[in-house]
Design an enzyme around this catalytic site. Structure first.
Site, PDB file in Angstrom:
ATOM      1  CG  ASN A  68      -0.820   0.465   2.114  1.00 16.77           C
ATOM      2  OD1 ASN A  68      -0.346   1.685   2.740  1.00 16.77           O
ATOM      3  ND2 ASN A  68      -0.075  -0.215   3.228  1.00 16.77           N
ATOM      4  CB  ILE A  70      -2.899   5.054   2.385  1.00 14.36           C
ATOM      5  CG1 ILE A  70      -3.141   3.431   2.289  1.00 14.36           C
ATOM      6  CG2 ILE A  70      -4.163   6.257   2.257  1.00 14.36           C
ATOM      7  CD1 ILE A  70      -3.752   3.136   1.313  1.00 14.36           C
ATOM      8  CG  ASN A  98      -0.555   4.988  14.148  1.00 16.99           C
ATOM      9  OD1 ASN A  98      -0.095   6.081  13.692  1.00 16.99           O
ATOM     10  ND2 ASN A  98       0.933   4.351  13.782  1.00 16.99           N
ATOM     11  CG  ASN A 126       3.882   5.492  11.343  1.00 17.20           C
ATOM     12  OD1 ASN A 126       4.737   4.648  11.165  1.00 17.20           O
ATOM     13  ND2 ASN A 126       3.276   5.734  10.386  1.00 17.20           N
ATOM     14  CB  CYS A 129       5.210   6.014   7.767  1.00 17.11           C
ATOM     15  SG  CYS A 129       4.292   5.760   6.250  1.00 17.11           S
ATOM     16  CG  ASN A 191       4.802   0.176   9.984  1.00 19.14           C
ATOM     17  OD1 ASN A 191       4.465   0.713   8.864  1.00 19.14           O
ATOM     18  ND2 ASN A 191       4.628   2.232  11.157  1.00 19.14           N
ATOM     19  N   GLY A 216       0.794  -7.999   5.409  1.00 17.57           N
ATOM     20  CA  GLY A 216       0.207  -9.571   5.202  1.00 17.57           C
ATOM     21  C   GLY A 216       0.533 -10.145   5.574  1.00 17.57           C
ATOM     22  N   GLY A 242       2.022  -8.343  12.066  1.00 16.67           N
ATOM     23  CA  GLY A 242       2.829  -9.104  10.899  1.00 16.67           C
ATOM     24  C   GLY A 242       1.837 -10.339  10.747  1.00 16.67           C
ATOM     25  CB  THR A 265      -3.397  -7.313   5.258  1.00 11.58           C
ATOM     26  OG1 THR A 265      -1.972  -6.077   5.667  1.00 11.58           O
ATOM     27  CG2 THR A 265      -3.815  -7.361   4.254  1.00 11.58           C
TER      28      THR A 265
END
Ligand code: FMN
Length: 304
Positions: A68, A70, A98, A126, A129, A191, A216, A242, A265
């Site tokens: 992803n 996003i 978060n 976070n 990222c 992450n 995932g 994870g 996920t």
């Protein structure tokens, strides 16, 4: 049977929470599952101002995973408090917010604002990222910056602070220790991993952003190892995540050293996953004659 665990001073009725960015702001899932059965609801990352996010396509499925990009879309602190907080604060389970920023000062300001709000369960920083070019990645992969950002938030809030570690480091132990020493009450690991997929017919990247973060089932064994290493390096609790799809996955994280776990996920294709994981942990405990879920934590048998 006791399923409750403690993350700093935050008590959870069970060790299963949602992973940031995969569960919206809770309300999106309210018709699909009973949110009050969760350990905690962890919401999508919030920074000071609203963020539009990246152009589409922003997600692509790969073998046993998802990439992803996003781009940390979100309503900003004020938008979150206006639109999403009334629903979340009425829940019987804690909300973990978060947060992120592009400078140490921004992180601290967001922490200060949520500290003043009242009723927040904990803040998750976070620092890892990989999608935002302006910030994020360098905090989690630079020992000095990591210490600075955690310490700056620590000064602004008495709320439990959870540092969400970047997996993109050669060894996680020094980073885990740096976050602990700077005042973090817990760590969340992990992450997403930087990744890319290409459409070979068009020769174009599958994501408009070109690269994204891989999550995932495919990342689970790597995340288990990080949790295991970090849990030996620090005294504070670790929240493992994870690729969790089943109770067996969650139990594996706990045996590696996690006090609690988060489902990410899997929420997208099976919204019941968190509840199935909680039921499965109970069933496992029953089968093994266990009274307290904490017996699972760090219980892996590694020959010395
Ligand atoms: C679509 C998507 C959005 C995410 N957004 C965030 C975020 O805003 N902040 C954050 O710390 N992690 C974010 N994550 C990472 C997840 O919280 C989690 O750490 C990661 O997905 C690993 O868990 P999983 O394999 O169960 O998905 C996001 C993950 C996905 C898939």
């Amino acid at each position: 049977m006791n399923l409750s665990v403690q993350i700093g001073k935050l008590a959870l009725q069970n060790p299963v929470m949602t992973a940031s960015g995969t569960f919206g702001y809770g309300a999106e899932y309210a018709e699909l599952i009973d949110l009050n059965q969760l350990g905690a609801v962890v919401v999508k990352g919030i920074c000071l101002s609203p963020v539009r996010g990246n152009p589409t396509p922003r997600t692509v499925e790969v073998a046993s995973g998802l990439i992803n990009a996003i781009g940390l879309q979100g309503p900003g602190v004020d938008g979150f408090i206006k639109k999403h907080w009334p629903f979340l604060k009425a829940l019987n389970v804690p909300t973990i917010i978060n947060i992120w920023g592009t400078t140490v000062e921004e992180y601290a300001e967001v922490a200060r604002r949520f500290n003043a709000l009242g009723g927040v369960g904990a803040l998750e920083l976070n620092v890892s990222c990989p999608n935002i070019k302006a910030g994020g990645a360098q905090f989690g992969t630079d020992l000095k910056l990591l210490g600075q950002v955690v310490a700056a938030c620590r000064r602004e809030t008495k709320l439990p602070l959870i540092t969400k570690m970047s997996p993109n480091v050669v060894s996680i132990a020094p980073y885990a220790k740096a976050a602990e020493e700077a005042g973090s009450d817990a760590l969340s690991i992990t992450n997403s991993y930087p990744a890319m997929a290409i459409d070979i017919e068009t020769r174009r990247p599958k994501l408009a952003n070109v690269t994204g973060g891989l999550t995932g089932p495919c990342i689970k064994p790597i995340a288990i190892k990080l949790v295991w290493e970090a849990a030996q390096a620090v005294k504070i609790p670790v929240i493992g995540m994870g690729g969790i799809q089943t109770a067996a996955d969650a139990i594996e994280f706990m045996m590696a050293g996690a006090t609690a776990v988060a489902v990410g996920t899997a929420n997208f294709y099976e919204p019941q996953t968190c509840l199935n994981v909680i039921a499965g942990i109970r069933e496992f405990m029953q089968r093994h004659g266990m009274e307290d879920v904490r017996e699972l934590i760090k219980s892996v048998r590694v020959a010395k």
